[in-house]
Design a protein around this motif. Structure first.
Motif, mmCIF file in Angstrom:
data_model
loop_
_atom_site.group_PDB
_atom_site.id
_atom_site.type_symbol
_atom_site.label_atom_id
_atom_site.label_comp_id
_atom_site.label_asym_id
_atom_site.label_seq_id
_atom_site.Cartn_x
_atom_site.Cartn_y
_atom_site.Cartn_z
ATOM 1 N N ILE B 61 0.838 -1.203 0.000
ATOM 2 C CA ILE B 61 0.000 0.000 0.000
ATOM 3 C C ILE B 61 0.872 1.252 0.000
ATOM 4 O O ILE B 61 0.655 2.187 -0.779
ATOM 5 C CB ILE B 61 -0.973 -0.017 1.212
ATOM 6 N N TYR B 64 2.696 1.592 -3.403
ATOM 7 C CA TYR B 64 1.742 1.891 -4.481
ATOM 8 C C TYR B 64 1.328 3.367 -4.433
ATOM 9 O O TYR B 64 1.298 4.047 -5.467
ATOM 10 C CB TYR B 64 0.531 0.977 -4.329
ATOM 11 N N GLU B 65 1.038 3.880 -3.244
ATOM 12 C CA GLU B 65 0.682 5.294 -3.110
ATOM 13 C C GLU B 65 1.847 6.172 -3.575
ATOM 14 O O GLU B 65 1.645 7.173 -4.258
ATOM 15 C CB GLU B 65 0.335 5.631 -1.656
ATOM 16 N N ILE B 68 2.172 5.967 -7.393
ATOM 17 C CA ILE B 68 1.123 6.758 -8.036
ATOM 18 C C ILE B 68 1.469 8.255 -7.943
ATOM 19 O O ILE B 68 1.314 9.002 -8.913
ATOM 20 C CB ILE B 68 -0.258 6.469 -7.391
ATOM 21 N N ARG B 118 -8.358 12.956 -10.837
ATOM 22 C CA ARG B 118 -9.468 12.447 -10.023
ATOM 23 C C ARG B 118 -10.332 11.479 -10.830
ATOM 24 O O ARG B 118 -10.801 10.475 -10.314
ATOM 25 C CB ARG B 118 -10.303 13.602 -9.467
ATOM 26 N N GLY B 121 -9.160 8.144 -10.619
ATOM 27 C CA GLY B 121 -9.318 7.448 -9.343
ATOM 28 C C GLY B 121 -8.377 7.895 -8.240
ATOM 29 O O GLY B 121 -8.329 7.285 -7.176
ATOM 30 N N PHE B 122 -7.642 8.995 -8.483
ATOM 31 C CA PHE B 122 -6.704 9.459 -7.457
ATOM 32 C C PHE B 122 -6.932 10.935 -7.151
ATOM 33 O O PHE B 122 -7.785 11.563 -7.751
ATOM 34 C CB PHE B 122 -5.261 9.158 -7.886
ATOM 35 N N ALA B 124 -7.447 12.020 -3.797
ATOM 36 C CA ALA B 124 -8.306 12.126 -2.615
ATOM 37 C C ALA B 124 -7.602 12.886 -1.489
ATOM 38 O O ALA B 124 -8.212 13.202 -0.474
ATOM 39 C CB ALA B 124 -8.711 10.738 -2.120
ATOM 40 N N MET B 126 -5.136 11.596 0.202
ATOM 41 C CA MET B 126 -4.850 10.594 1.237
ATOM 42 C C MET B 126 -3.544 9.852 0.975
ATOM 43 O O MET B 126 -3.167 8.980 1.757
ATOM 44 C CB MET B 126 -6.001 9.571 1.290
ATOM 45 N N GLY B 127 -2.867 10.182 -0.114
ATOM 46 C CA GLY B 127 -1.655 9.443 -0.503
ATOM 47 C C GLY B 127 -0.566 9.464 0.559
ATOM 48 O O GLY B 127 -0.201 8.422 1.112
ATOM 49 N N ASN B 130 -1.642 8.097 3.933
ATOM 50 C CA ASN B 130 -1.697 6.627 3.891
ATOM 51 C C ASN B 130 -0.305 6.022 4.007
ATOM 52 O O ASN B 130 -0.102 5.014 4.685
ATOM 53 C CB ASN B 130 -2.332 6.148 2.575
ATOM 54 N N LYS B 133 0.816 6.258 7.546
ATOM 55 C CA LYS B 133 0.088 5.306 8.388
ATOM 56 C C LYS B 133 0.673 3.891 8.285
ATOM 57 O O LYS B 133 0.744 3.166 9.270
ATOM 58 C CB LYS B 133 -1.380 5.302 7.945
ATOM 59 N N GLN B 134 1.082 3.511 7.088
ATOM 60 C CA GLN B 134 1.545 2.138 6.875
ATOM 61 C C GLN B 134 3.018 1.943 7.207
ATOM 62 O O GLN B 134 3.485 0.815 7.324
ATOM 63 C CB GLN B 134 1.311 1.714 5.410
#
Lengths: 115, 156
Positions: B61, B64-65, B68, B118, B121-122, B124, B126-127, B130, B133-134
């Motif tokens: 995750i 990938y973020e 992207i 957008r 699909g991107f 938001a 939150m990249g 996120n 967080k991970q």
């Protein structure tokens, strides 16, 4: 809930060759923006989305999600289905909207895992 | 690209005695459909090496973020991954426009992404949150007009 029941609840059509009927999922999430889905960071089992491109499959792959359901009756993109078959992720389409799809699955007992 | 046959950790990194497998990927901004391919390859490698599903998911995750971000903001770049027994270090380098306000970029929901991004699909916002967080450690160095380097460390 098994994917066979998910298909029935959403009156969905399957687009991939991956055996799906007996795949058991324990939670679901719904998002059109992939980072909102990725924010859960947990194994949700099922992603409902209106995003009809291969990135919805990539997102599912990263999250170990087994099934992506394209809502609002969009015909799944060919490249999306091809990637999903490679990654053994099930693709379904339902004519229901995102809200109705989530509501139907929730009512049938499939929760979001964040309650 | 890496060789996925007979993967093992080798002591070829430095003199620290820590065994590290290194991989390097060019990330192109031209083909959005293939964005995430590097993260998918790393995920496959981690599976082959037998890491835990939770560790693999967190790493996948986060990378990938980051991948992207390089595609949609950085004009593409390079992803370097170092895998050791205890951790994965992902270094993402681009020569894009850079980030003007890093504190703002780290805020959940803040995004400079275009409507086109957008629709894909991107965007938001939150990249980066996120990724934080991970991961166990995050280093973000960016200079406007020069580019961005993001170093993500995830411990097993």
């Amino acid at each position: 809930m098994k994917l066979a029941q998910v298909m029935e609840v959403l009156n969905a059509k399957v687009y991939t060759d991956v055996p799906f009927e007996d795949i058991e999922i324990n939670a679901a999430c719904g998002a059109d923006l992939m980072s909102d889905a990725l924010a859960f960071g947990e194994n949700k089992g099922l992603l409902l989305t209106g995003l009809n491109n291969p990135q919805s499959v990539r997102t599912a792959e990263m999250m170990d999600i087994r099934c992506v359901i394209i809502v609002r009756g969009k015909e799944p993109d060919e490249a999306l289905v091809k990637l999903a078959n490679e990654k053994e992720i099930v693709i379904m389409k339902t004519d229901y909207s995102m809200y109705t799809s989530c509501g139907l699955l929730y009512a049938a007992g499939l929760r979001g895992g964040d309650e | 690209m890496h060789n996925s046959e007979g993967l093992k950790l080798e002591n070829k990194n430095d003199n620290s005695g820590v065994e590290v497998l290194k991989q390097r990927y060019e990330v192109s901004a031209d083909d959005f459909a293939s964005a995430g391919a590097a993260s998918a390859a790393v995920k496959k490698t981690l599976k082959q090496l037998g890491f835990s599903p939770d560790f693999i998911r967190r790493t996948s995750i986060a990378m990938y973020e980051g991948e992207i971000n390089m595609v949609i903001h950085g004009g593409g770049g390079v992803a370097e991954v170092g895998i050791s027994e205890n951790q994965v270090t992902i270094t993402l380098t681009d020569e894009g426009p850079g980030i003007a306000d890093i504190n703002l970029a780290m805020k959940e929901g803040f995004s400079t992404a275009s409507d086109t991004v957008r629709e894909m699909g991107f965007g938001a916002g939150m990249g980066l949150p996120n990724i934080k967080k991970q991961s166990d450690n995050l280093s973000l160095i960016s200079e406007v007009g020069k580019g961005t380097t993001l170093v993500i460390t995830i411990a097993t």
